[in-house]
Enzyme design. Structure first.
Site: not given
Ligand code: ADE
Ligand code: ZN
Length: 335
Positions: A16, A18, A196, A199, A277-278
């Site tokens: 996971h 991006h 996703h 969340e 994630d990011d």
């Molecule tokens: N795009 C990038 N990170 C995300 C996240 N945590 N949830 C949904 N879309 C995303």
């Molecule tokens: Zn994500």
């Protein structure tokens, strides 16, 4: 051995991530200069100071703005190489990486530009660090299902380099069912499906992702706990959750890492994994996520090995490749 060294030594997968979320402020400035783009920030410190989010949407606004510096094939290549080097250093042996084509096509950047950059970088990463990587194309759920379908058709010439489809962006009010058509095409073409769900959105979005989109993994999924029958199902069907603890705290899904439900779900038998994630926006790559979560939730070494095992089992790798990584993990865990 300290926790970081122990986790680094474990063969594991990141499922996971991006790629647009790995854009560090330093690279954002370099690419903006290279491409003659004005940023609304004077320096790197101002960018970092702007990374205070109150929810998913306040993050997404900044994240899509940041992605505007990605223009040329070289930009996408540089972004991917930087991530793969970093991940390999953390002991990631396999990465299944999200990208958001609509974020780029909407700005006039076409598929060959980012696809060629990504695939060249993945070949380099394999050669340089021995890391295996694959691409999962995400549809933006704040855009209509028809846009996702159009994106699917644009992607068709590139399917040899895409192993699956996913669904991301603003969750609440944008249910999985809207993306049935795009997913049906992807599955018919032999691609894997993830999404996703849960969340910020309700557990019914997790059920919808499983039943309507036939998602094989759920990204995040933290809100599954609100539906005990759904948790039973996740355990029974062995459905992986790709959790991202530092992201969840940054986006205020949980107030504190100590409140995260990862350990509870792991103990309940859910196939939980840890991911970043990011990472450029949330203050930590995958190793940081393992280490900080271990400290906050008192994870044992056995828990950490289990999380690494879950991550390998949840990949879309062929069985022989999975087994080779699991054998290596067993050897490391046995000391
Ligand atoms: N795009 C990038 N990170 C995300 C996240 N945590 N949830 C949904 N879309 C995303
Ligand atoms: Zn994500």
């Amino acid at each position: 051995m300290d926790t970081a060294s122990f986790v680094r030594s474990l063969p594991k997968a990141e499922l996971h991530l991006h790629i647009e979320g790995t854009l560090e402020p330093e690279m954002m400035f370099d690419l903006a200069a290279r491409n003659g783009i004005d940023l609304p920030f004077a320096n790197v410190d101002e960018v970092r100071a702007a990374y205070e989010f109150s929810d998913l949407q306040t993050f997404l606004d900044i994240y899509y703005q940041g992605a505007a510096v990605l223009v040329t094939e070289q930009d996408f290549y540089d972004l991917m190489v930087a991530y793969l080097g970093r991940a390999a250093h953390d002991g990631v042996r396999r990465a299944e990486i999200f990208f958001d084509p609509q974020t780029h096509t909407e700005r006039g950047i076409e598929f060959p530009v980012f696809m060629n950059g990504f695939t060249r970088a993945i070949e380099y990463g394999e050669m340089r660090w021995g890391i295996s990587a694959a691409l999962i194309m995400c549809f933006l759920r704040h855009l209509p299902g028809d846009d996702a379908l159009g994106t699917w058709h644009e992607a068709e010439p590139f399917l040899d380099d895409i192993i699956g489809v996913g669904l991301d962006s603003a969750e609440v009010g944008n249910p999985p069912e809207w993306f049935f058509d795009a997913y049906a095409h992807a599955r018919a073409a032999g691609l894997h499906a993830v999404a996703h769900a849960g969340e910020e959105g309700p557990p019914s979005y997790i059920t919808g992702a499983l039943d309507t989109l036939h998602a094989e993994r759920i990204d995040h999924g933290v809100r599954c706990e609100e539906d005990p029958a759904l948790v039973d199902r996740l355990v029974r069907e062995g459905i992986p959750l790709t959790m991202c603890p530092l992201s969840n705290v940054k986006l205020r899904v949980f107030d504190r890492l100590e409140d995260h439900n990862l350990k509870r779900l792991l103990d309940r038998g859910v196939r939980v994994t840890i991911n970043s994630d990011d990472p450029a926006y949330f203050g930590g790559y995958v190793l940081d996520n393992y280490v900080d979560t271990a400290a906050a939730l008192d994870l044992t070494r056995d828990d950490l090995v289990k999380l690494a095992r879950n991550s390998i089992e949840a990949t879309f790798l062929p069985d022989e490749h999975k087994q080779a990584l699991l054998d290596e993990l067993d050897a490391v865990a046995a000391g």
